[in-house]
Design a protein around this motif. Structure first.
Motif, PDB file in Angstrom:
ATOM      1  N   LEU A 153       0.889  -2.716   5.636  1.00 27.01           N
ATOM      2  CA  LEU A 153       0.652  -1.600   6.539  1.00 27.01           C
ATOM      3  C   LEU A 153       1.925  -0.808   6.786  1.00 27.01           C
ATOM      4  O   LEU A 153       1.872   0.393   7.007  1.00 27.01           O
ATOM      5  N   THR A 154       3.061  -1.487   6.730  1.00 21.67           N
ATOM      6  CA  THR A 154       4.316  -0.747   6.865  1.00 21.67           C
ATOM      7  C   THR A 154       4.464   0.233   5.719  1.00 21.67           C
ATOM      8  O   THR A 154       4.811   1.396   5.923  1.00 21.67           O
ATOM      9  N   LEU A 189       0.852  -1.187   0.000  1.00 22.76           N
ATOM     10  CA  LEU A 189       0.000   0.000   0.000  1.00 22.76           C
ATOM     11  C   LEU A 189       0.890   1.239   0.000  1.00 22.76           C
ATOM     12  O   LEU A 189       0.500   2.300   0.446  1.00 22.76           O
ATOM     13  N   ASP A 222       3.384 -10.378   4.621  1.00 22.25           N
ATOM     14  CA  ASP A 222       2.047 -10.101   4.104  1.00 22.25           C
ATOM     15  C   ASP A 222       1.399  -8.815   4.579  1.00 22.25           C
ATOM     16  O   ASP A 222       1.728  -7.734   4.164  1.00 22.25           O
ATOM     17  N   LEU A 223       0.457  -8.992   5.484  1.00 23.51           N
ATOM     18  CA  LEU A 223      -0.375  -7.878   5.904  1.00 23.51           C
ATOM     19  C   LEU A 223       0.449  -6.797   6.581  1.00 23.51           C
ATOM     20  O   LEU A 223       0.272  -5.608   6.325  1.00 23.51           O
ATOM     21  N   TYR A 224       1.361  -7.195   7.440  1.00 23.96           N
ATOM     22  CA  TYR A 224       2.191  -6.221   8.133  1.00 23.96           C
ATOM     23  C   TYR A 224       2.987  -5.410   7.130  1.00 23.96           C
ATOM     24  O   TYR A 224       3.203  -4.220   7.295  1.00 23.96           O
ATOM     25  N   LEU A 280       2.098   1.497   3.959  1.00 18.54           N
ATOM     26  CA  LEU A 280       1.093   2.540   4.154  1.00 18.54           C
ATOM     27  C   LEU A 280       1.591   3.555   5.187  1.00 18.54           C
ATOM     28  O   LEU A 280       1.439   4.769   5.018  1.00 18.54           O
ATOM     29  N   ALA A 281       2.210   3.047   6.248  1.00 21.69           N
ATOM     30  CA  ALA A 281       2.703   3.915   7.315  1.00 21.69           C
ATOM     31  C   ALA A 281       3.776   4.864   6.796  1.00 21.69           C
ATOM     32  O   ALA A 281       3.823   6.030   7.187  1.00 21.69           O
ATOM     33  N   VAL A 282       4.602   4.377   5.878  1.00 22.24           N
ATOM     34  CA  VAL A 282       5.633   5.251   5.302  1.00 22.24           C
ATOM     35  C   VAL A 282       4.971   6.455   4.640  1.00 22.24           C
ATOM     36  O   VAL A 282       5.403   7.603   4.813  1.00 22.24           O
TER      37      VAL A 282
END
Lengths: 256, 343, 288
Positions: free
Chosen positions: B132-133, B76, B127-129, B135-137
């Protein structure tokens, strides 16, 4: 005969449990070596340790004269150790050809920028490797299925694809984890014939099986594991007579 | 099933010794690219302007094709790369005064480095993490540019002019041609990788990491490589966006963008570059002209619904539909029926 | 000292709201491995149902409708949308929940408009002073309600149902052979997570004010909190979310509120890189 693979004192613990306990295993160059034992004897764990999939808690592994203890799986593979898996690890949505071509990975030399712009060099090399792969597929009678998706193939032929992929890396040592698992009896014989032929063509093979009948007829030498320890290591004829093997293994299963 | 090991009686129809011919797809691609290159010269200003935007979104869609479809990595992080590219283009051309011909190479390099770093972080997680990582960036960068006076804070920067070979990129035709060049390059790289060793390494890592290692594929290396390439092209897309919109503000990092690209990639088919290109054009056109139809309030609703519905009913997307065995069989059957006259 | 106490109280209150959503995540994740990103959007819907939809009804009824609505969304979205996909590919299911949360937000935006609107707490916002501490009625309600809900959750999980959930997490097929009706348990867990999301929405709206996209942010930050503590157990997920609330409050109070997002997501990345099982979680294989 020289030793291709030597494992000394291999140990793997899980909590308080010792799954593999001080195991010694020597596979000679050009031999077909069997590793047998009842379920839960630690066969797959041992093989996973040797091939770099599982951690090693104690002992050493020497492969082609070099200490490879604790080396990552992909490094061992680049050194010529190929393996198949007990449960299928094929690339299901891809063609048989692509699956087996993937096995050629370590032999394909072209690099940047060739890989980014399909240059003639890539084209030439791909064609050469495709020819090699077709030879393997023909050898295993898989050529007719080269362009079919793996997921369309019946179970037994998928196991052959897995064998083909391992062979495609032209391994110095071919490790097969229960290649006969789930195959009907007639196919087991066909598989035995394939393995014998590979050995004649110069492959060194380590086969893990609990189907003792298959190994008895094709192996040069076999190692028997029981509860994480080696209880016999000799020629099939000798192993067959060993009281400890009979007690630990043959005595309990007669499905072979 | 007794004889599973031995060959089936019906051999497959394909020629076992032959390999897929590359000729036809290449010709089709060349014709399409040529047509696309002539298009901006013939069409009016607003159409050209829209076409340029479609090209920018298509670049992003393809980067998801590479990451999610070929490598099997759920990312993401497109907004993080895109937004950074957008700001980098302004800094490089305006503050450093470089021509875009060199500037965009630098933008790509910035994106590549950022992609590499994101890849390196995500190697530690799965995977999911990982999604989200990434996305967090994007959220962090948004926060940083919002608080940075140099980059214009919440208002962002405008009034810049990005030049390319001395000509201003506010000419949408030039923008189209550069976008088209980048897209063609990206397509060529992806197509080439897919057919070569790298493509198979991606495939192996995606389908079975364990098997990949067993054939000597160093999954980490290939993941880093994929992230680097995707980062470079996403950043170039961002740089083109700056030139296109004439203003760059923190909204370039918005989740809105991530969502629309995700919708395009999923509906188009993560594994199918042509599917993604078609859907990128269709959805971008829809979004752009939603105002004319009076449905602009529904745009995000449509995108969200498309993600849900496509995953539920069409997991391989439109591109997957076209190449699914069922459809191929159907087409084949109707073809035979047409020729032989019998069902 | 005064600032410290105020920040502590404020951090606990936001932390409690994050923790409610985090508990919703963990309840599902520990049993099924599924992360439902629509929980934040469900909370948002519950907020609108309480404070904007049926303003003529008594507040207790509105809250009940809101929680029931969240539960219904939770269960129906699983049955009708995620289940078929998630059973084959968990990650695709998670992406769907991400898409579904956007759909919910956009539908609410169409119905209720996109402008944020204030929500008045049913218990009022009268502030009480206790020494250096000044705390509003609503904040006390947030702390009390979440404490009660967590206690109830503890009771549910220590019962026979809790054993079933743990068994499912360990090995779903094994749980099935042991006679645990995994389908039904999953439904109950979705309902349970819906209760927590609903409660979070009812409690959060007076603090964050109502807006269609409040859920997206809530969903993400609560997830960061859960990961910070460790998503592997419900307790560590809740503790992590509270910890994140405190961290956020102290950071905003003492350092800068402008850099809050950088802190939250920086923490997230740092935790995942350094200690993927969470700061409070036991080192175990991360399942997602």
């Amino acid at each position: 005969m020289t030793a291709l693979l030597e494992a000394r004192g291999l140990t793997r613990r899980w909590g308080g449990l010792t799954a593999v306990d001080e195991v010694d295993l020597t596979v000679h160059r050009g031999s077909l070596h069997g590793l047998i034992g009842p379920n839960g004897a630690g066969k797959t764990t041992l093989v996973n340790m040797i091939t770099g999939v599982d951690r090693i808690d104690g002992g050493r592994v020497v492969f082609q004269g070099a200490d490879v203890t604790g080396l990552a799986a992909h490094r061992l593979a680049s050194r010529g150790m190929a393996r198949s898996f007990q449960t299928s690890q094929l690339f299901e949505d891809e063609s048989v050809l692509d699956n087996v071509m993937a096995g050629r990975h370590r032999h394909i030399g072209y690099r940047f920028p060739h890989t980014f712009f399909y240059t003639p060099k890539v084209s030439r090399e791909e064609r050469r490797h495709r020819t090699d792969v077709h030879a393997i597929l023909r050898e295993l009678d898989l050529a007719v299925d080269a362009h079919r998706q793996v997921s369309e193939l019946p179970y037994g032929r998928r196991r052959l694809v897995e064998l083909a992929r391992a062979m495609a890396s032209e391994p110095t040592l071919l490790v097969l984890d229960e290649p006969a698992a789930g195959l009907p009896g007639s196919d087991v014989d066909v598989l035995g014939e394939v393995l014998r032929r590979l050995r004649r063509n110069g492959y060194t093979i380590l086969v893990i099986e609990h189907n003792i009948g298959l190994l008895m007829t094709i192996c040069d030498r076999m190692t028997v594991l029981s509860e994480g320890r080696v209880i016999a290591d000799d020629e099939p004829a000798v192993v067959r007579e060993s009281p400890r093997v009979i007690e630990a293994y043959l005595g309990r299963t007669d499905d072979a | 099933m007794t004889d599973t090991l031995t060959r089936p009686r019906q051999p497959s129809t394909t020629d076992p010794a032959g390999h897929r011919r590359a000729g036809l797809p290449v010709i089709v691609a060349v014709v399409l690219v040529a047509a696309a290159a002539i298009f901006p010269a013939l069409s009016d200003y607003s159409t050209t302007y829209l076409f340029a935007y479609i090209l920018i979104i298509a670049l992003l869609g393809l980067s998801l094709h590479l990451l999610m479809g070929l490598m099997g990595v759920f990312s993401l992080g497109q907004a993080a790369l895109f937004g950074t590219g957008a700001y980098a283009a302004v800094v490089v051309t305006e503050d450093l005064g470089l021509d875009g011909a060199i500037g965009f190479v630098l933008v790509a390099a910035v994106g590549a480095v950022l992609g590499l770093l994101m890849g390196a972080v995500t190697l530690r997680v799965t995977d999911l993490y990982l999604a989200l990582t990434t996305l967090a960036v994007g959220y962090i960068f948004e926060n940083v540019v919002r608080n940075s006076d140099w980059l214009g804070g919440p208002q962002g920067r405008s009034g810049f002019s990005i030049m390319f070979f001395g000509r201003s990129l506010d000419d949408p035709r030039l923008l189209c041609w550069i976008g088209l060049g980048a897209l063609t390059l990206f397509l060529a790289v992806i197509a080439s990788m897919r057919r070569s060793k790298i493509g198979r390494a991606f495939m192996a890592t995606r389908e079975s990491p364990m098997a990949a290692r067993s054939i000597g594929v160093d999954a980490r290396r290939y993941k880093l490589l994929g992230f680097t390439i995707a980062g470079a092209f996403s950043a170039v897309a961002g740089g083109l966006y700056s030139a296109w919109s004439l203003v760059v503000d923190p909204s370039v990092y918005s989740i809105d963008l991530t969502l629309s690209v995700l919708a395009i990639a999923i509906v188009g088919g993560l594994r199918s570059a042509p599917g993604i290109l078609v859907v990128a054009a269709a959805l971008t056109y829809f979004r752009n002209s939603a105002g004319d139809f009076g449905v602009s309030d529904y745009v995000l609703l449509v995108y969200g619904s498309l993600i849900v519905l496509s995953l539920r009913f069409l997991p391989l997307g439109l591109g997957g539909l076209a190449s699914s065995p069922a459809v191929v069989r159907l087409v084949g059957r109707s073809g035979r029926r047409g020729r032989g006259g019998a069902a | 000292m005064e600032t410290f106490v105020l920040l502590l109280a404020g951090g606990l209150v936001t932390g409690a709201i994050y923790a409610l959503v985090a508990a919703g995540y963990a309840v599902l994740y520990t049993a099924t491995g599924f992360v439902n990103f629509a929980l934040g959007a469900q909370a948002m819907v519950a907020g609108y149902l309480t404070y904007a939809a049926f303003v003529d009804l008594p507040v207790v009824v509105r809250i009940l409708i809101a929680v029931a609505g969240s539960v219904l969304l939770s269960v129906l979205s699983w049955v009708l949308i995620y289940r078929r996909v998630a059973e084959k590919d968990m990650l695709a299911g998670v992406i769907m929940s991400f898409g579904f949360s956007i759909v919910l937000a956009e539908v609410v935006q169409l119905v209720a408009g996109g402008i944020p609107r204030p929500a008045r707490s049913p218990v009022g916002s009268t502030a009480h002073s206790l020494g250096p501490l000044s705390i509003s009625n609503h904040s006390i309600a947030v702390l009390a309600v979440s404490a009660v809900l967590f206690a109830l959750l503890g009771l549910v999980l220590s019962s026979r149902g809790g054993t079933a959930i743990r068994a499912m997490f360990q090995d779903k097929e094994m749980a099935e052979t042991l006679g645990i009706p995994t389908h039904r348990v999953t439904l109950w867990l979705f309902a349970l997570s819906g209760v927590f999301a609903g409660a979070a929405g009812v409690l959060a709206a007076p603090i964050l004010s109502l807006s269609p996209h409040m859920g997206t942010r809530l969903a993400l930050i609560a997830f960061v909190g859960a990961v910070l503590g460790g998503l592997g157990t419900i307790r560590s997920a809740i503790a992590g979310a509270v910890l994140l609330g405190l961290l956020e409050a102290f950071f905003a109070g003492y350092i800068s509120s402008d850099w809050r997002a950088t802190l939250v997501f920086g923490v997230f990345i740092a935790v995942l890189v350094v200690r993927p099982a969470g700061v409070l979680g036991r080192i175990a294989t991360v399942k997602v």
